[in-house]
Design a protein around this motif. Structure first.
Motif, mmCIF file in Angstrom:
data_model
loop_
_atom_site.group_PDB
_atom_site.id
_atom_site.type_symbol
_atom_site.label_atom_id
_atom_site.label_comp_id
_atom_site.label_asym_id
_atom_site.label_seq_id
_atom_site.Cartn_x
_atom_site.Cartn_y
_atom_site.Cartn_z
ATOM 1 N N GLN A 47 -12.043 -0.961 2.809
ATOM 2 C CA GLN A 47 -11.749 -2.147 2.513
ATOM 3 C C GLN A 47 -10.129 -2.360 2.685
ATOM 4 O OE1 GLN A 47 -12.537 -2.958 -1.769
ATOM 5 N NE2 GLN A 47 -14.678 -2.631 -1.221
ATOM 6 N N VAL A 48 -9.320 -1.373 2.780
ATOM 7 C CA VAL A 48 -7.921 -1.605 3.070
ATOM 8 C C VAL A 48 -7.843 -1.501 4.653
ATOM 9 C CG1 VAL A 48 -5.630 -0.223 3.237
ATOM 10 C CG2 VAL A 48 -7.122 -0.048 1.140
ATOM 11 N N LYS A 71 0.820 -1.297 0.063
ATOM 12 C CA LYS A 71 0.085 0.078 -0.091
ATOM 13 C C LYS A 71 0.777 1.262 -0.084
ATOM 14 C CE LYS A 71 -3.885 -2.031 -0.281
ATOM 15 N NZ LYS A 71 -4.500 -1.712 -1.886
ATOM 16 N N ASP A 93 -4.238 5.635 0.880
ATOM 17 C CA ASP A 93 -4.073 4.325 1.113
ATOM 18 C C ASP A 93 -3.167 3.830 2.139
ATOM 19 O OD1 ASP A 93 -5.520 3.037 -0.906
ATOM 20 O OD2 ASP A 93 -4.113 3.808 -2.409
ATOM 21 N N LEU A 94 -2.060 4.275 2.259
ATOM 22 C CA LEU A 94 -1.147 4.217 3.537
ATOM 23 C C LEU A 94 -1.715 4.244 4.974
ATOM 24 C CD1 LEU A 94 1.714 3.195 4.058
ATOM 25 C CD2 LEU A 94 2.577 5.504 3.532
ATOM 26 N N GLY A 103 0.079 2.619 -3.481
ATOM 27 C CA GLY A 103 -1.060 3.314 -3.348
ATOM 28 C C GLY A 103 -0.424 4.886 -2.933
ATOM 29 N N ASP A 104 -1.460 5.777 -2.593
ATOM 30 C CA ASP A 104 -1.420 7.036 -2.204
ATOM 31 C C ASP A 104 -1.168 7.247 -1.027
ATOM 32 O OD1 ASP A 104 -3.903 7.108 -1.449
ATOM 33 O OD2 ASP A 104 -4.705 8.348 -3.078
ATOM 34 N N ARG A 156 -14.189 6.336 -3.535
ATOM 35 C CA ARG A 156 -12.819 6.313 -2.799
ATOM 36 C C ARG A 156 -12.829 5.928 -1.398
ATOM 37 N NH1 ARG A 156 -8.450 4.912 -2.195
ATOM 38 N NH2 ARG A 156 -6.404 6.041 -2.230
ATOM 39 N N GLU A 174 -13.230 2.219 -1.074
ATOM 40 C CA GLU A 174 -11.954 1.420 -1.032
ATOM 41 C C GLU A 174 -10.896 1.521 0.140
ATOM 42 O OE1 GLU A 174 -10.294 3.466 -4.477
ATOM 43 O OE2 GLU A 174 -11.865 2.770 -5.857
ATOM 44 N N LEU A 175 -11.014 2.780 0.615
ATOM 45 C CA LEU A 175 -10.489 2.709 1.844
ATOM 46 C C LEU A 175 -10.836 2.013 3.024
ATOM 47 C CD1 LEU A 175 -9.656 6.821 1.699
ATOM 48 C CD2 LEU A 175 -7.996 4.996 1.148
ATOM 49 N N ALA A 190 -4.708 4.418 5.789
ATOM 50 C CA ALA A 190 -5.993 3.403 6.022
ATOM 51 C C ALA A 190 -5.418 1.967 6.495
ATOM 52 C CB ALA A 190 -6.831 3.164 4.851
ATOM 53 N N ALA A 191 -4.008 1.677 5.762
ATOM 54 C CA ALA A 191 -3.541 0.400 6.181
ATOM 55 C C ALA A 191 -2.644 0.733 7.431
ATOM 56 C CB ALA A 191 -2.431 0.136 5.070
#
Length: 236
Positions: free
Chosen positions: A215-216, A133, A141-142, A137-138, A209, A212-213, A144-145
């Motif tokens: 889900q991360v 991620k 993404d990071l 990812g951006d 979006r 998606e976040l 959220a992970a």
């Protein structure tokens, strides 16, 4: 006990993934930390594997510096790297050293032949997920992970600091339940909220979006819950 106030996005993520979140922050491993029933060897097994994870977790936060848009984001990511490398990981090193396990031993664990397949799978799957991620990812993404680890431990530490019935693992509990760590979680939450609004607008939770976040965040949460099981692995 009410949920901690680590910002709007965290609250929404936590609610959206409530079953997975509960399985993570109220895992039997966590509860046994609070009542002191966790076998010391299981705690050491977990610490050893977590040390390896934190090495890559720090690298992921370093990637957040690169993906930041402003100095506030950069400073926060840099502070996270410093806290992980120079403070949080010190607990693992000190606790393991007391059991005769050196930092060199910790760094060699990944290749230790007695590591169980499950332990290595969870450790490598989790670090691979977070770093993937970070690389592909951006910034969102990071975040959220990364959020389930930092904020999840904050929630666990906060609760156990008040509810623990044993002092056996008090040092670990206080590491994540103390006010400095709690303030760090609140600051991270505010930073994530600002990043979401700046990139997706004030109605970010209504955007594709956002889904998606979520889900991360949920995948990272499930991996966190699975990671507690490394305590039972024969990784001495």
């Amino acid at each position: 006990m009410t949920a901690p106030d680590y910002g709007t996005a965290f609250s929404l993520w936590r609610t959206r993934t409530s079953d997975a979140w509960s399985a993570y922050v109220r895992h039997p491993f966590v509860e046994s930390l609070g009542d002191g029933s966790l076998p010391h060897q299981a705690f050491l097994n977990y610490l050893k594997q977590d040390y390896l994870f934190l090495v890559n977790f720090a690298r992921a936060w370093a990637l957040a510096v690169v993906k930041s848009r402003d100095m506030r984001e950069m400073r926060s990511a840099a502070a996270a790297v410093d806290g992980l490398v120079n403070r949080e990981m010190a607990l693992h090193v000190e606790s393991c050293a007391a059991a005769g396990i050196s930092e060199d031993d910790l760094l060699a664990l990944r290749e230790a032949p007695q590591n169980l397949a499950y332990t290595r799978f969870v450790l490598e799957a989790y670090t691979r997920f977070v770093l993937e991620k970070g690389y592909s990812g951006d910034y969102l993404d990071l975040m959220a992970a990364l959020a389930p680890c930092g904020m999840g431990y904050g929630e666990i530490g906060r609760r156990l600091a008040r509810e623990a019935t044993s002092s056996v693992y008090r040092e670990w509990i206080d590491t994540y339940g103390n006010e400095a760590y709690q303030e760090g979680c609140r600051e991270s939450g505010a930073l994530i909220d600002a990043a979401l609004e700046n990139r997706l607008g004030p109605d970010y939770a209504q955007t594709p979006r956002w889904n998606e976040l979520c889900q991360v965040f949920e995948m990272a949460t499930r991996l966190e819950a699975a990671f507690w099981e490394t305590g039972s692995a024969d990784s001495a």
